[in-house]
Design an enzyme around this catalytic site. Sequence first.
Site, PDB file in Angstrom:
ATOM      1  N   LYS A  69       3.567  -0.217   5.423  1.00 36.21           N
ATOM      2  CA  LYS A  69       2.548   0.604   4.790  1.00 36.21           C
ATOM      3  C   LYS A  69       2.182   1.778   5.701  1.00 36.21           C
ATOM      4  CE  LYS A  69       0.132  -3.216   2.403  1.00 36.21           C
ATOM      5  NZ  LYS A  69       0.169  -2.735   1.021  1.00 36.21           N
TER       6      LYS A  69
ATOM      7  N   ARG B 258       3.517 -11.830  -4.664  1.00 37.45           N
ATOM      8  CA  ARG B 258       4.133 -12.571  -5.768  1.00 37.45           C
ATOM      9  C   ARG B 258       5.168 -13.565  -5.250  1.00 37.45           C
ATOM     10  NH1 ARG B 258       6.087  -7.064  -8.371  1.00 37.45           N
ATOM     11  NH2 ARG B 258       4.120  -6.519  -7.348  1.00 37.45           N
TER      12      ARG B 258
END
Length: 455
Positions: A236, A310
């Site tokens: 990120k 996920r």
Amino acid sequence: MTQITGFTTDSANALPLHVMDREQFAAWRAQQAPALVAWLDAQHFNGSGCSVVLLPGEHGLAGAIVGVGDSGDAYAYAHAPFALPEGTVWQLADALPAPIETLLHLGWGLGSYRFARYRKPNRAPAQLVASPAAEVRDVITASLRVRDWVNTPTEDMGPQQLEDAARELAAAHGGQVEVITGDALLEQNFPAIHAVGRASHRAPRLIALRWGQAGRPHVALVGKGVCFDTGGLDIKPADGMRNMKKDMGGAAHALALAGLIMAQDLPVQLTLLIAAVENAIGPDAFRPGEVIATRKGLSIEIDNTDAEGRLVLCDALTYASEQKPEIVLDFATLTGAARIALGPDLPALFSNNDTLAQQWLQAGDTTRDPVWRMPLWRPYLRYLHSGIADLANAGSRMAGSVTAALYLERFIAEGQVWAHLDVYAWNDGERPGRPAGGEALALRSAWAMLKGRYL
């Protein structure tokens, strides 16, 4: 341990507190002496929401009025503890209807919160003479636990600390905790959780808390516990990583809701599953383009290592489904796409069951703790296509929250009733009753929905 502040039972020095909306204030004002009316008018006070006015007396402060907007919203009262002077004690001047008094207590408890682990707050909240009902106290405690856990930096809230919190709650309520840690995840077939967390010096783990009597309706709660998310090798940028201590916000919601269920002895059999990892960068970090295994047997091609939530959830959801509960609820700070679609205050609800979804939506309206249902639009599974595996973990930028939910649904057993909440768990700025930082969203409505189903 999370502490509720803002309440006292000592009324010796309490001042009268009036709680009014604009219509009630107008009627009250018409009955006051001219000098007091002039005082109120000089301050342009009209009883509007999120307002407070102090009332003068011969010897100083003689009372106060709290203005409220939507009287059915607990946050309509939450500004009062810090809008009223520090050190003051207040007692209701007029009896309120029981439901309104309950909301006042709830809002006062939520509004009295400041995160105090590392720095003493600038001031203490004003005190209300009240003894909130047990359920109100438990709801406040659950909400403040979410705030405390999310606000705590990862150094003090990693996978081990999430396990410690689960063990503390279980010990308090007679639950049992089982934890599968490190390479034991591979031995017991939780390969996706292991893949995401293996690069960290803090071992990944699956935390399972079980409580309640066999034969009761079985409720499974699942939480995303990514205690810090660097993004992995798809790292990120700095501004995107700054608040990633909050990426365990889903686990915080699931754990706090489990504590509330146990404290209130909801007649269910409860299973709580938290996949707790740190998505770190290191020699053993999982890579873009790799294919990883999952508990369900589906192979997953890694399009992006920053779509890690996920991956840990899919193993936990498979495990939850294997136990055949009546419902599975999962909570996750899963996608920025949900925030783009709905903003920070409105969690995105996905469900494969219209009845469950409608119950949660209705509970959100009643409690003013809303959710917004989003579609499981299955044609968008095409965005998760992989040329070499059963499924990709990311893919197109289109409909990001929808495709994330569709990915999770692939790991829910056929016929299993399930709902997924994509929640922000954060306040970007200060608002009355909502300090900047960690926040519980749709926790109160989840509780109201479960009560409606099982009480």
